[in-house]
Design an enzyme around this catalytic site. Structure first.
Site, PDB file in Angstrom:
ATOM      1  N   ASP A  99      -9.573  -3.995   9.591  1.00 34.23           N
ATOM      2  CA  ASP A  99      -8.137  -3.720   9.486  1.00 34.23           C
ATOM      3  C   ASP A  99      -7.349  -4.978   9.873  1.00 34.23           C
ATOM      4  O   ASP A  99      -7.677  -5.639  10.865  1.00 34.23           O
ATOM      5  CB  ASP A  99      -7.768  -2.553  10.407  1.00 34.23           C
ATOM      6  N   GLU A 142      -4.011  -1.863   4.461  1.00 30.70           N
ATOM      7  CA  GLU A 142      -4.620  -3.142   4.851  1.00 30.70           C
ATOM      8  C   GLU A 142      -6.005  -2.919   5.444  1.00 30.70           C
ATOM      9  O   GLU A 142      -6.498  -3.714   6.232  1.00 30.70           O
ATOM     10  CB  GLU A 142      -3.706  -3.877   5.843  1.00 30.70           C
ATOM     11  N   ASN A 180       4.325  -8.196   6.586  1.00 34.08           N
ATOM     12  CA  ASN A 180       5.113  -7.796   5.407  1.00 34.08           C
ATOM     13  C   ASN A 180       6.609  -7.930   5.685  1.00 34.08           C
ATOM     14  O   ASN A 180       7.353  -8.422   4.839  1.00 34.08           O
ATOM     15  CB  ASN A 180       4.802  -6.347   5.030  1.00 34.08           C
TER      16      ASN A 180
END
Lengths: 114, 278
Positions: free
Chosen positions: B154, B198, B162
């Site tokens: 992860d 992700e 982002n």
């Protein structure tokens, strides 16, 4: 200009340009459903010394469609009064082999691939 | 010596005349017969000639008719031959056309099948393909009593990434990580998948925990070798947390491996991120 239009396909006959263009995806059911297109193809030969059939936009043609096209080529050959040209596209997979087979029906047929 | 008497002479002459007359009559009769025979023969000849003439005319007419029929038959045979040849070509055209269309459909089917099993952003396997692979490899590992290993990776602080750099940059980051993960897998059966967001999963058949830990270390090394700037992270660069678990499947409950790996990933997160928990 005379046109036929249906679900996903279009046929345009331009008498001034001596050309008939089939485009889209032709998947009609059986020769009877192809009859109007067959009739327009045969009409396009009337009183004409040259005719170009443009298939460069015809993405898909089912077996009844190729049978209709074969009958049209035989008709053009038997009439002996019209020089026929078919324009195809190398980008459309079915056209390579199938259009070359039409030349066997009419050796005078001119095939042009874009 | 004296000759015959005159009376006798007259009788002889009469008799001779009678005989001559008889002969003349006979000849006359023969001539008439011959004339009749000749006339009959001539008339018969004429009749025969006329009959022959008629027969000849009929024969000539028949020959002409036969020639016409023969020509018509030849034309018919030529037409039928041409039509038969046309039909053969049309049949071959339709058959080959159908084959081409089949291939076209098959290509699209394969494309659609791949699309259905591939993550469109990263090109890695998607969740569906991962689930199929886990089911398949779990059964195989159980049957062959071989270890099955899983890594769940992860991206740390990805929401901050982002927010700071924008979603297109986030997508670029995920694509770069996918390349990295794909690069560490060397065996044919190994699979890298995007699980969602992700989060990535690596499935390693015939691999024990030590082997899985090696792959995880390899990922960390590669990531630190090509650092991606992440100013929103306490590490200053993009980092991963990785959970690693392996097992020898004993039952049908294939969900236990993912649950354990996910638990270890959570542990890595809890322990401060940017680490491996195995």
């Amino acid at each position: 200009m005379k046109s036929l239009e249906g679900d996903g396909y279009k046929v345009d006959f331009d008498s001034g340009d001596s050309s008939i263009r089939l485009a889209g995806s032709l998947r009609l059911g059986g020769l009877s459903e192809y009859a109007p297109i067959s009739q327009l193809l045969d009409e396009s030969l009337d009183g004409r010394s040259t005719l170009t059939v443009d298939l460069t936009g015809l993405e898909f043609l089912n077996s009844s469609g190729i049978a209709t096209l074969s009958k049209f080529v035989i008709n053009a050959r038997n009439r002996k009064d019209c020089a026929l040209t078919i324009r195809g596209s190398n980008a459309i997979p079915w056209q390579g082999k199938s259009l070359n087979n039409l030349k066997r029906l009419m050796p005078a047929l001119e095939l042009v691939f874009d | 010596m004296p000759g015959p008497a005159p009376y006798v002479k007259v009788l002889d002459i009469e008799q001779t005349l009678a005989e001559l007359q008889e002969m003349v009559d006979h000849l006359q009769q023969e001539r008439n017969d011959l004339e009749i025979a000749l006339t009959t023969a001539i008339e018969h000849g004429d009749a025969i000639e006329s009959q022959l003439e008629t027969a000849n005319r009929q024969l000539q007419q028949e020959v002409r008719e036969r020639l016409t029929v023969e020509r018509q038959l030849r034309d018919l045979v030529a037409t039928i031959t041409q039509k038969s040849r046309d039909l053969e070509v049309v049949l071959q055209t339709i058959t080959e056309h159908a084959d081409q269309i089949d291939l076209q459909w098959l290509g699209r089917y394969i494309e659609a099948e791949n699309d259905a099993r591939q993550d469109s952003l990263t090109g890695l396997a998607n969740r569906r393909m991962l689930d199929e692979a886990i089911a398949r490899e779990w059964k195989r590992a159980r049957r062959e009593q071989q270890p099955l290993c899983m890594l769940v990776c992860d991206v740390d602080h990805f929401k901050d990434y982002n927010d700071r750099y924008g979603h297109p940059a986030g997508d670029d980051c995920l694509r770069a990580l996918s390349e990295l993960l794909r690069g560490v897998l060397r065996r044919e059966g190994d699979l890298a998948a995007r699980y969602g967001g992700e989060e990535f999963v690596l499935l390693l058949p015939n691999t024990d925990l030590a082997g899985g830990r090696l792959v995880a270390n390899h990922i960390m090394e590669r990531l630190s070798g090509t650092p991606l700037l992440h100013e929103g992270s306490p590490f200053g660069v993009l980092t991963l947390s990785i959970g690693v678990a392996a097992c020898l499947p004993q039952d049908d409950d294939q969900g236990t491996l993912f649950a354990e790996t996910d638990r270890l990933l959570y542990l890595a997160k809890q322990q401060g991120r940017n680490r491996i928990a195995a």
